[in-house]
Design a protein around this motif. Structure first.
Motif, short mmCIF file in Angstrom:
data_model
loop_
_atom_site.label_atom_id
_atom_site.label_comp_id
_atom_site.label_asym_id
_atom_site.label_seq_id
_atom_site.Cartn_x
_atom_site.Cartn_y
_atom_site.Cartn_z
N PRO A 109 0.77 -1.42 0.09
CA PRO A 109 -0.11 0.01 -0.02
C PRO A 109 0.80 1.33 0.09
CG PRO A 109 -0.96 -1.63 1.53
CD PRO A 109 0.32 -2.24 0.96
N ARG A 110 1.98 1.26 0.52
CA ARG A 110 2.73 2.56 0.74
C ARG A 110 3.48 2.75 -0.78
NH1 ARG A 110 5.96 4.94 4.88
NH2 ARG A 110 7.73 6.25 3.92
N GLN A 111 3.77 1.60 -1.40
CA GLN A 111 4.57 1.78 -2.83
C GLN A 111 3.55 2.30 -3.57
OE1 GLN A 111 5.91 -2.20 -2.72
NE2 GLN A 111 7.91 -1.70 -2.84
N CYS A 112 2.35 1.95 -3.72
CA CYS A 112 1.10 2.36 -4.27
C CYS A 112 0.94 3.79 -3.97
CB CYS A 112 -0.30 1.41 -4.13
SG CYS A 112 -1.64 1.90 -4.68
N ALA A 113 0.83 4.18 -2.89
CA ALA A 113 0.75 5.67 -2.60
C ALA A 113 1.74 6.53 -3.21
CB ALA A 113 0.42 5.71 -1.17
N MET A 114 3.07 5.92 -2.91
CA MET A 114 4.11 6.76 -3.58
C MET A 114 4.38 7.03 -5.03
SD MET A 114 5.82 7.72 -0.66
CE MET A 114 7.40 8.20 -1.36
N SER A 115 3.81 5.82 -5.68
CA SER A 115 4.02 5.90 -7.07
C SER A 115 2.52 6.10 -7.95
CB SER A 115 4.42 4.50 -7.92
OG SER A 115 3.19 3.44 -7.22
N ALA A 116 1.35 6.58 -7.08
CA ALA A 116 0.09 7.03 -7.54
C ALA A 116 0.16 8.26 -8.33
CB ALA A 116 -1.01 7.19 -6.51
N PRO A 117 0.59 9.34 -8.01
CA PRO A 117 0.58 10.62 -8.81
C PRO A 117 0.78 10.36 -10.38
CG PRO A 117 1.41 11.08 -6.68
CD PRO A 117 1.51 9.60 -6.87
N PRO A 118 1.77 9.75 -11.06
CA PRO A 118 1.94 9.64 -12.22
C PRO A 118 0.88 8.78 -13.02
CG PRO A 118 4.02 9.01 -11.18
CD PRO A 118 3.13 9.26 -10.18
N TYR A 119 0.27 7.85 -12.27
CA TYR A 119 -0.90 7.06 -12.82
C TYR A 119 -2.12 8.10 -12.89
CZ TYR A 119 1.76 2.59 -12.40
OH TYR A 119 2.28 1.65 -12.71
N ILE A 120 -2.25 8.59 -11.66
CA ILE A 120 -3.40 9.38 -11.76
C ILE A 120 -3.30 10.68 -12.83
CG2 ILE A 120 -4.62 11.39 -10.32
CD1 ILE A 120 -3.77 9.48 -8.05
N ALA A 121 -2.25 11.39 -13.04
CA ALA A 121 -1.92 12.35 -13.83
C ALA A 121 -2.05 11.67 -15.65
CB ALA A 121 -0.32 12.82 -13.83
N LYS A 122 -1.83 10.40 -15.89
CA LYS A 122 -2.06 9.89 -16.99
C LYS A 122 -3.60 9.90 -17.20
CE LYS A 122 -0.29 5.64 -19.70
NZ LYS A 122 -1.44 4.90 -19.90
N TRP A 123 -4.27 8.96 -16.27
CA TRP A 123 -5.60 9.06 -16.26
C TRP A 123 -6.23 10.22 -16.75
CZ3 TRP A 123 -10.43 10.05 -14.83
CH2 TRP A 123 -11.28 9.22 -15.19
N VAL A 124 -6.17 11.13 -15.73
CA VAL A 124 -6.58 12.55 -16.15
C VAL A 124 -6.34 13.07 -17.52
CG1 VAL A 124 -6.55 15.05 -15.53
CG2 VAL A 124 -6.84 13.13 -13.81
N ASP A 125 -5.17 12.68 -18.21
CA ASP A 125 -4.69 13.30 -19.48
C ASP A 125 -5.53 12.52 -20.44
OD1 ASP A 125 -3.13 14.82 -21.15
OD2 ASP A 125 -2.14 12.92 -21.73
N GLU A 126 -5.99 11.48 -20.03
CA GLU A 126 -6.63 10.51 -21.08
C GLU A 126 -8.25 10.61 -20.85
OE1 GLU A 126 -5.38 6.60 -20.14
OE2 GLU A 126 -3.29 6.60 -21.13
N HIS A 127 -8.66 11.08 -19.88
CA HIS A 127 -10.03 11.38 -19.73
C HIS A 127 -10.34 13.02 -19.22
CE1 HIS A 127 -9.18 7.15 -18.79
NE2 HIS A 127 -10.27 6.95 -19.45
N PRO A 128 -10.22 13.91 -20.20
CA PRO A 128 -10.22 15.22 -19.85
C PRO A 128 -11.69 15.68 -19.28
CG PRO A 128 -10.11 15.19 -22.33
CD PRO A 128 -9.96 13.52 -21.60
#
Length: 67
Positions: A30-49
């Motif tokens: 869970p800690r690794q997920c939280a630390m690496s989440a921002p790029p995944y979120i940014a990519k999702w937002v970029d693909e779903h404006p």
């Protein structure tokens, strides 16, 4: 396996919100997920404006959940 759960709301209809489940790397904590989440979120937002992220968290899916 761990999942990144983002709650997103439609920009045009802010009351229309839903959860999106993004699978993370197998074996991640869970800690690794939280630390690496921002790029995944940014990519999702970029693909779903048409959506905006209002919250997110990491969780280990339950065996009875849909994949």
């Amino acid at each position: 396996m761990i999942a990144l759960i983002i709650t997103v709301c439609a920009i045009a209809l802010p009351a229309q919100c839903q959860d999106e489940h993004l699978p993370m790397a197998s074996g991640a904590s869970p800690r690794q997920c939280a630390m690496s989440a921002p790029p995944y979120i940014a990519k999702w937002v970029d693909e779903h404006p048409q959506w905006r992220v209002v919250r997110w968290h990491c969780e280990i899916p339950h065996s009875n959940d849909k994949a």
